[in-house]
Design an enzyme around this catalytic site. Structure first.
Site, short mmCIF file in Angstrom:
data_model
loop_
_atom_site.label_atom_id
_atom_site.label_comp_id
_atom_site.label_asym_id
_atom_site.label_seq_id
_atom_site.Cartn_x
_atom_site.Cartn_y
_atom_site.Cartn_z
N ARG A 121 0.86 -1.19 0.00
CA ARG A 121 0.00 0.00 0.00
C ARG A 121 0.90 1.24 0.00
O ARG A 121 1.82 1.34 0.81
CB ARG A 121 -0.87 -0.03 1.26
CG ARG A 121 -1.95 1.00 1.28
CD ARG A 121 -2.73 0.89 2.57
NE ARG A 121 -3.55 -0.32 2.65
CZ ARG A 121 -3.94 -0.87 3.79
NH1 ARG A 121 -3.59 -0.33 4.95
NH2 ARG A 121 -4.69 -1.95 3.79
N ARG A 171 -1.66 6.48 9.62
CA ARG A 171 -1.70 5.99 8.24
C ARG A 171 -1.80 7.16 7.24
O ARG A 171 -1.82 8.32 7.64
CB ARG A 171 -2.91 5.08 8.07
CG ARG A 171 -3.00 3.95 9.07
CD ARG A 171 -2.22 2.77 8.59
NE ARG A 171 -2.31 1.63 9.50
CZ ARG A 171 -3.19 0.63 9.36
NH1 ARG A 171 -4.10 0.66 8.41
NH2 ARG A 171 -3.14 -0.39 10.17
N LYS A 178 -3.71 1.05 15.00
CA LYS A 178 -3.60 1.95 13.85
C LYS A 178 -4.27 3.29 14.15
O LYS A 178 -5.13 3.39 15.04
CB LYS A 178 -4.25 1.31 12.62
CG LYS A 178 -5.71 0.97 12.78
CD LYS A 178 -6.18 0.21 11.56
CE LYS A 178 -7.50 -0.49 11.81
NZ LYS A 178 -7.87 -1.42 10.77
N LYS A 198 -5.88 6.86 12.15
CA LYS A 198 -6.26 7.39 10.84
C LYS A 198 -6.75 8.82 10.93
O LYS A 198 -7.50 9.16 11.84
CB LYS A 198 -7.37 6.52 10.24
CG LYS A 198 -6.95 5.08 10.02
CD LYS A 198 -8.09 4.26 9.48
CE LYS A 198 -7.63 2.87 9.13
NZ LYS A 198 -8.72 2.03 8.64
N CYS A 243 -14.92 -3.41 -0.02
CA CYS A 243 -13.50 -3.65 0.30
C CYS A 243 -12.99 -4.79 -0.57
O CYS A 243 -13.74 -5.42 -1.29
CB CYS A 243 -13.34 -3.99 1.77
SG CYS A 243 -13.89 -5.66 2.14
N CYS A 277 -7.48 -10.97 1.10
CA CYS A 277 -7.51 -10.52 2.48
C CYS A 277 -7.70 -11.71 3.42
O CYS A 277 -8.66 -12.46 3.31
CB CYS A 277 -8.64 -9.52 2.70
SG CYS A 277 -8.69 -9.02 4.42
N CYS A 319 -15.62 -8.50 6.13
CA CYS A 319 -15.55 -8.82 7.56
C CYS A 319 -15.85 -7.54 8.33
O CYS A 319 -15.88 -6.45 7.75
CB CYS A 319 -14.18 -9.39 7.92
SG CYS A 319 -12.93 -8.14 8.23
N CYS A 379 -13.27 -2.02 6.29
CA CYS A 379 -12.41 -1.16 5.48
C CYS A 379 -13.18 -0.22 4.56
O CYS A 379 -12.71 0.87 4.25
CB CYS A 379 -11.44 -1.99 4.65
SG CYS A 379 -10.27 -2.86 5.69
S1 SF4 Z 1 -13.11 -5.22 5.64
FE1 SF4 Z 1 -12.28 -7.15 6.31
S2 SF4 Z 1 -12.41 -8.41 4.53
FE2 SF4 Z 1 -12.61 -6.36 3.80
S3 SF4 Z 1 -10.52 -5.80 3.26
FE3 SF4 Z 1 -10.92 -5.08 5.31
S4 SF4 Z 1 -10.12 -6.68 6.59
FE4 SF4 Z 1 -10.37 -7.55 4.56
#
Ligand code: SF4
Length: 1529
Positions: A1024, A1093, A1163, A1165, A1384, A1390, A1429, A1433
């Site tokens: 990244r 970040r 982290k 942000k 995401c 991931c 998940c 993100c």
């Molecule tokens: S929200 Fe969860 S599944 Fe989606 S990129 Fe982020 S860590 Fe991975």
């Protein structure tokens, strides 16, 4: 089903059901995988209902339905299952029979049943049956719906009893008019099949693997009859047939049976069944005996009677017809209704139910003695012999009967209807009763009103992806000879689509062009044009006619000159102007060619040496079953072609590498000779989702089943290797070929990185060896230790079960036990009965399933029939969540793996050490609550509960420990990068690399497959970049594009944090990638990890000058808060010899003035919003800065918010998303300092013990906003000023062109979920690269993952608009929902993903768009987000509607977020799948459309309408959730 009443309405349904009930495997032949056959829809329905087979060995088995395309050699699929002792049947139409004749011969002695619906529909051609009559099969026929069911059942019973193949054929329309019937009951089916016989067959699988071997299959019945001596089959030889028939039939026009008595062979047994020189052990008489036995039994059970030949008519009949055709009832009705004067009055009809073996004696027995004349009516349109095959059968049977039949006359039966039957019969009987009847008369219509052909040819839609690439590369130059769309006057589609036809037409096309070139040459010298101009242009063109590029260039000029000239010769040439271009000639073929290379179009092309290109699309999915089926394993076309020596060969897969396909097709076009491009496109059905194809392709390529390569024999001349490998692994055969040719050595010399992987052949035995080794190593370790043995096996997805198992192991060892701890999948199951004490600790995955690493062991145990665990003591502890599945009926999934395992181990005789232990996430201490009750019981049972002096357990290593001992983030990363024995780095260094902007991941699409093959996961790295404010120059864009192509996986992701992210960077390329990023004057430092970040900033194109001012602060803050360690430069930017290359921002000291050695607890942000746009979701970050503009139009300062954050854990109410709270206003020049102080308070007060509680939001909530503010002010030494007013109106991007106050133009384009890639349909990545090459402004990445082409001057507008249009990047015609969506990455890279996201959200939206349209909501912006998940993100908790992955295919649904990102949403439904999602969404959308008030947003409406309660603060995120309330009621 078999037990309940079933109504059957069509013969195909009846047959499909019987085949289903009576088989282990049904091969269902279909027109294409997308279109069902008349059988397959019923078969699938039965399988869907999980109806059980009545012959299966286990009581719960459903038969396997294998769908096979009709032109994909379907009977080949029979060999493997039938040889392994499975009962196999086939449902098909008659079109496959003739092409399968070779298999029919080989399968004749196996108990296969083929049910054949005769085609074409409406007027079937029985020659499909007669032409295979001598293949050694038994043939049974049915004529009505009821018969279709009974005879289908008889066919299965007969196959089982005789051990021989049975073909059951019928005309589907003959039963179509009947009333429905009742399906045969399970009892009847079982009784007729005779399960003893079934078991006998199933328990004796047939050895031998080659399909060319003689199986020597014999009947399964125990009382074997003596083999009969059979005469060597005269009737099998068409010539011999002629010999028998001709003298009798040509000498006169009728045949008198009295004249045929010269042969002395009694006609009792036909020789027609026998086709092999070795006589089978089952004779025709045996077949007769079995089948009549079956019919007798059937008659007893159901009261219907069947005979080998069926007679209808008076016993005194003198004339009869022998009918071999479909509509018996049509004739019998007409005869029954005959008036006394009719020539056919009182006649009989005889029909063969048992067509083969042909039992002449039975025919004679069936015919009444009174019969004198027989008219043989054959519905056979393709006659291969002068006399009809049935006529010959009848003749040879009745010719010697004494005193009976005098005349036998053959007729060819055409199309007869109710209206024409009388007339037809009159004709037949008038001729029959003549003294010299005429042979071979045709009755009925020859031309038949045909319904559609049996299998219409159509191109699978998915294949378009390759043909589109041809178009894209060669444009109008591409000529696909056997394209289904091409117009081939007068030639049927079926023929014109064949490779042979295509090849022929390519050659013709080549010839025509050569002729044309000669004509042009002639015209260039002698043409009578008006001026000399065309001649010069033509001469120039002739010189380059064979060069595709040059001739194309010259063509334009020639054409225009000729057009101007417009003379007669000019017009003549222009008529064929297409030939001025050198066409790229292509022939498209399928993998069906691979079965018989020698006879295929491929061989023709190779042998011709012609300069034509073949694109061969292989659609067979790579799967264990396909790989294991030796017969289905096709010959390797690539190897075949390479062995030929004169061809260019490439193996490609569009879903693996798009650029490699382009390269291969381009090289193929340039190669002067035959070129073969193999293209992989695996799919099971045509509505297959791209996701499945992608996953399947990746598996196949990764494992070496489908390697990507290019082979150019021309390279040798240039001193380069002919072979280039474009993927990593190849299969054995290819390796052997290359070794032989020394190509591999050459290639590896050129690309040494291939050396290591190519040695790894794949094979499951490796896995077995690994398991054995691991276990033995443990045993060695334990040697010399005393105490009871204790084996601990774990199944773990998230790591908890593994950690528990390891801790239990340590505790066991401390108690003096000989303890082994292993993953369940690493344990050799055969050792299980020898264990003394064994413990299983497993978590619960998916829908009550075992975790991935527990499943193989469970599958083996549960299917075992012989495990004896009488001497084994065991205990199971399982981790689960009693609220995971909200519906009551799903509660059974709670800790299901543990419960199942416990039960099964007990069934095998194991005894409990301690009873089953259940850990529940819902208990006060989670699973620990149950665990702490269970563990003491275990020690007690093992007699070690009271052991003194147990050592203290070492505390687990935490992230904090890792940071402290990392030497300012160095760890041993540099050393591990040099280790080429693995693609991974250690867990310790994985934590540290995050601080450097890179994560280790593995490709989850291929994880299981690689495991099965004994390979380590496909590790790669995500990188990244740090790109404050998301602003990139065009040059940087090109550089990023290069990195993706050369070092990554050919794609880039624009992230929700406004930066570039690369995936699929393998370890060896990690350092080069970091250096390339640095050369682009970017870095990745602190893009991840427990530091600040990438700082985001609203891209806000409308106010350019103001944006620049605000944006500068994102850079300033980012740089101010960067870690100071020099580790980053040392590790990544230094060459391996230790010399520094380029260092951007050369920090020199290992001292972290802001962070200290432990950096931050989590982290951190920061984002900056420029009102009225909240596109950065300013409330979602640890620090949110809202820019405040002064009256002078310049930046005044920022309102500073703290404690926003998205991460949460499902079901853990202590975790929650939160929105930022206001601390106050900060003047612009103080902003970075204020941010630093906020960060420092978090550094010192954040929770470092519990990472789930470590984000700033919890610190703020725990301290309260006021206390937190005062701590910041204390450090800062000044107070916050009161917050200034501002206004937000949206958090989505504003698409399209706008002009800013300085007159510059900006275009916001839609990039779905930020993925930059090329596909066959959309060349987005190439387009952006082309734009970047000419663009003079900048690119701005938006927080919603889209892209702004920024600062375009008016004079450049046209060029850029043209480019945008050319690459379809200006397309904004998407629904408002799609434009406002965001997802995401999730799968496949991931590691935290529980469900798909980026690959699935677009699909889901497509499925909702019709509903939007219906409700007039197409243009409405509704913010919908998805993540794989709860880490969140894509900031799902602020969306109006969100889906957060819970398990594969299941999502939690949230509603009620604020449109401006100002309010969190709330859980609405848990774990719902697509069907439910669509249903709920459709309901909500239609209500919203009707009920909304003027301007009311979807999120606000859901609250007003009472669908969801508003979340006013993260701390009440879990309150008032609908499902919780329902539960309480
Ligand atoms: S929200 Fe969860 S599944 Fe989606 S990129 Fe982020 S860590 Fe991975």
């Amino acid at each position: 089903m078999a037990g309940t009443l079933t109504t059957i309405t069509t013969p195909e349904q009846a047959v499909a059901r019987i085949a289903y009930l009576s088989s282990d495997v049904v091969i269902s032949v279909q027109p294409s995988l997308a279109s069902d056959s008349e059988f397959s829809s019923h078969l699938k329905q039965l399988a869907k209902q999980k109806e059980q087979s009545l012959v299966a060995k286990t009581s719960d088995a459903v038969p396997e339905i294998q769908s096979v395309r009709h032109n994909n050699d379907p009977l080949l699929s029979v060999f493997t299952p039938i040889r392994s002792g499975q009962l196999v049947s086939v449902t098909t139409t008659s079109s496959i029979l003739l092409p399968s004749v070779a298999h029919l011969y080989m399968l004749a002695d196996l108990p296969v049943v083929v049910h054949v619906a005769l085609g074409p529909k409406g007027f079937p051609d029985y020659s499909a049956i007669t032409s295979i009559r001598n293949s050694g099969w038994t043939f049974l026929q049915s004529w009505s719906l009821q018969e279709a069911q009974d005879i289908a059942l008889s066919a299965h019973a007969l196959a089982i009893r005789s051990g021989k193949g049975v073909i059951h054929f019928f005309d589907p329309s003959s039963g179509a008019v009947a009333e429905s019937i009742e399906g045969a009951s399970a009892d009847v089916v079982r009784a007729v099949l005779n399960l003893d016989n079934v078991r006998r067959f199933q328990s004796a699988p047939i050895s031998g693997s080659g399909i060319y071997a003689d199986d020597g299959r014999v009947a399964v019945v125990s009382e074997q009859p003596e083999p009969l001596a059979l005469s060597s089959g005269a009737a099998t030889d068409p010539a011999a047939e002629g010999e028998v028939a001709s003298p009798l039939l040509t000498s006169q026009s009728s045949v008198k049976s009295s004249q045929q008595s010269e042969t002395s062979t009694p006609p009792s047994v036909s020789t027609a069944t026998t086709i092999e020189s070795a006589a089978p052990l089952v004779s025709s008489e045996d077949i007769y005996k079995y089948v009549t036995g079956i019919w007798a039994q059937l008659s007893q059970l159901v009261g219907r009677q069947y005979n080998a030949f069926e007679w209808t008519g008076p016993e005194s009949a003198e004339n009869t017809i022998f009918l071999f055709g479909s509509d018996v009832s049509l004739f019998s009705d007409a005869i029954a209704k005959a008036q006394s004067g009719d020539s056919f009055a009182g006649a009989g009809i005889i029909t063969p139910r048992l067509y083969r073996p042909w039992l002449g004696a039975k025919l004679i027995d069936t015919l009444p003695k009174s019969v004198k004349r027989v008219a043989v009516l054959e519905q056979v349109s393709r006659k291969t012999t002068k006399w009809g095959p049935v006529l010959i059968d009848v003749l040879t049977s009745v010719k010697s009967a004494v005193g009976g039949v005098e005349t036998i006359v053959g007729y060819q039966l055409g199309y007869i209807t109710k209206d024409s039957v009388k007339q037809a019969l009159s004709g037949v009987f008038q001729n029959l009763t003549l003294e010299k009847p005429v042979q071979n008369l045709e009755v009925g219509e020859r031309e038949v009103p045909q319904e559609t052909s049996e299998y219409d040819i159509s191109k699978p839609k998915l294949e378009l992806s390759y043909t589109k690439i041809l178009d894209q590369l060669f444009g109008s130059r591409a000529f696909v000879a056997n394209s289904l769309d091409s117009d081939n006057a007068g030639v049927s589609r079926t023929i014109s689509a064949t490779p042979e036809y295509g090849f022929g037409s390519l050659l013709a096309r080549k010839e025509r062009r050569q002729k044309f070139v000669a004509e042009v040459k002639e015209a260039a010298s002698n043409g009578r044009f008006l001026t000399e101009v065309p001649k010069r242009a033509l001469a120039k063109w002739v010189a380059s006619a064979e060069d595709a590029k040059k001739s194309e260039e010259a063509a334009e000029e020639v054409v225009s000159k000729l057009a101007i000239d417009n003379s007669t010769p000019a017009k003549a040439l222009l008529k064929n102007k297409a030939f001025f271009r050198k066409q790229s000639l292509w022939l498209v073929g399928s993998d069906a060619w691979a079965y018989d290379l020698g006879n295929s179009g491929l061989h023709q092309v190779l042998a011709s040496g012609e300069n034509v290109n073949l694109l061969i699309i292989d659609s067979t999915p790579y799967s264990e079953r396909a790989a294991a089926d030796a017969n289905r394993r096709k010959k390797d076309i690539g190897l075949y072609a390479m062995n030929f020596g004169n061809a260019y060969v490439a193996s490609t897969a569009v879903y693996s590498s798009y650029t490699q396909v382009l390269q291969a097709m381009d090289e193929a076009d340039k190669f002067n000779g035959p070129s073969i491009v193999l293209a992989y496109l695996p799919y099971f059905g045509e509505h297959e989702s791209p996701l499945t194809i992608l996953a399947e392709t990746k598996k196949a390529v990764d494992i070496g089943y489908w390697p990507l390569y290019r082979w150019n024999p021309e390279n040798e001349k240039k001193g380069e290797p002919n072979f280039s490998l474009d993927s990593e692994r190849i299969k054995k055969e290819l390796k052997a070929f290359l070794d032989r040719d020394n190509q591999l050595t050459q290639m590896m010399r050129k690309d040494p990185q291939f050396g290591a992987v190519l040695d790894q052949d794949f094979g499951t035995e490796i896995r077995a060896q690994q398991k054995r080794k691991a276990k033995d190593a443990y045993n060695q370790l334990l040697e010399g230790l005393f105490g009871a043995p204790l084996t601990i096996l774990f199944g773990s997805d998230g790591g908890n079960a593994q950690a528990l198992a390891k801790r239990l192991g340590t505790r066991g060892r401390a108690r003096g036990l000989k303890t082994i701890v292993m993953a369940m999948e690493d344990y050799p199951v055969e050792d299980l009965p020898t264990e003394e004490n064994i413990v299983f600790i497993t978590s619960t995955a998916g829908q009550g399933e075992f975790p991935v690493n527990g499943k193989p062991l469970w599958d083996t145990i549960k299917d075992s029939t012989e495990l004896d665990l009488a001497s084994v003591k065991y205990s199971v502890f399982c981790l689960g969540d009693s609220h995971y599945w909200p519906r009551k009926e799903d509660r059974v999934y709670y800790n299901k793996p543990g419960k199942d395992l416990d039960r099964v181990l007990a069934n095998f005789g194991g005894s409990h050490l301690a009873p089953l232990g259940l850990g529940d996430d819902q208990d006060p201490d989670g699973y620990q609550t149950g665990y702490s009750e269970w563990e003491p019981k275990l020690w007690e049972a093992l007699g070690v509960s009271k052991v003194d002096g147990l050592p203290d357990e070492p505390p687990p290593i935490t992230n904090e420990d890792i940071k402290i001992s990392s030497n300012f983030l160095r760890g041993t990363i540099a050393e591990e990068l040099l280790d080429t024995s693995t693609g991974a780095i250690s867990a310790f260094n994985q934590q540290l690399t995050k601080f450097h902007g890179t994560y280790m991941q593995d490709d989850r699409d291929v994880r299981d497959e690689r495991k099965a093959q004994g390979l380590e996961p496909a590790y790669s790295f995500m990188i990244r970049c740090r790109l404050p404010g998301g602003v990139s120059t065009p040059k940087q864009w090109v550089q990023m594009d290069d990195i993706a192509n050369e070092l990554g996986n050919e794609t880039m992701k624009l992230t929700t944090r406004q930066t570039f992210q690369f995936h699929g960077v393998v370890k060896a390329k990690l350092k080069p990638a970091m250096q390339a990023i640095n050369r682009a004057l970017m870095d990745t430092l602190a893009a991840c990890g427990d530091v600040n970040r990438n700082v985001m900033c609203s891209p806000h194109p409308s106010q350019s000058a103001y944006h620049r001012e605000v944006y500068s602060w994102s850079k300033k803050i980012s740089e101010h808060l960067l870690p100071a360690t020099t580790a980053y430069h040392e590790i990544w930017l230094t060459d391996y010899d230790g010399k520094k290359t380029q260092v951007a921002g050369d920090a020199v000291q290992d001292f972290e003035p802001i962070y200290g050695s432990t950096y931050l607890p989590r982290k951190f942000k920061i984002s900056i919003a420029i009102p009225p746009h909240n596109d950065v979701d300013v409330y979602a970050h640890d620090i949110g800065l809202i820019a405040i503009k002064g009256n002078d139009g310049h930046l005044l300062g920022f309102n500073l918010l703290v404690g926003g954050g998205m991460g949460a854990t499902h079901n853990n109410k202590k975790t929650y998303p939160q929105t930022g709270r206001t601390l106050g206003f900060v003047k612009a020049d103080q902003t970075h300092i204020a941010c630093e102080k906020v960060m420092l308070v978090q550094r010192d007060h954040g929770d470092r013990k519990n990472r789930k509680h470590a984000r700033l939001k919890y610190t703020v909530d725990d301290l309260t906003v006021d206390v937190f503010r005062s701590k910041v002010e204390e450090l800062w030494g000044q107070p916050f000023l009161p917050a200034k007013p501002f206004h937000f109106d949206s958090n989505v991007d504003t698409f399209g062109w706008i002009k800013d106050e300085t007159g510059m133009n900006h275009f916001t384009m839609f990039i779905e979920n930020g993925r930059i890639e090329d596909t066959a349909d959309f060349q987005m990545k190439t387009g952006l690269r082309e734009i970047a090459k000419v663009h003079k402004g900048e690119f701005r990445l938006t927080p919603n993952q889209h892209l702004i082409l920024s600062n375009v001057a008016d004079e450049d507008l046209d060029t850029l608009k043209k480019l945008l249009a050319q690459y379809k990047l200006d397309n904004l015609h998407f629904s408002g929902l799609r434009l406002s969506s965001s997802a995401c990455v999730a799968f496949p890279t991931c590691g935290l993903a529980m469900a798909e996201s980026e690959r699935y959200l677009p699909v889901l939206i497509s499925k909702l768009e019709a509903c939007l349209e219906e409700n007039g909501l197409r243009q409405d912006s509704i913010i919908m987000r998805m993540t794989g998940c709860p880490n969140g993100c894509a900031r799902p908790w602020l969306a109006e509607v969100a889906f957060v992955g819970k398990a594969y295919g299941a999502y939690n649904m949230y509603l009620g977020g604020g449109y401006h990102g100002q309010r969190l949403n709330k859980l609405y439904r848990s774990s719902i799948k697509e069907d439910e999602i669509l249903e709920i969404m459709k309901g909500l959308l239609s209500r919203y459309a009707k009920e909304r008030e003027q301007g009311e947003r979807f999120g606000d409406w859901t609250i007003r309408a009472g669908i969801i309660k508003a979340t006013t603060d993260g701390r009440n995120f879990h309150e008032g959730v609908v499902e919780d309330e329902e539960e309480e009621e």
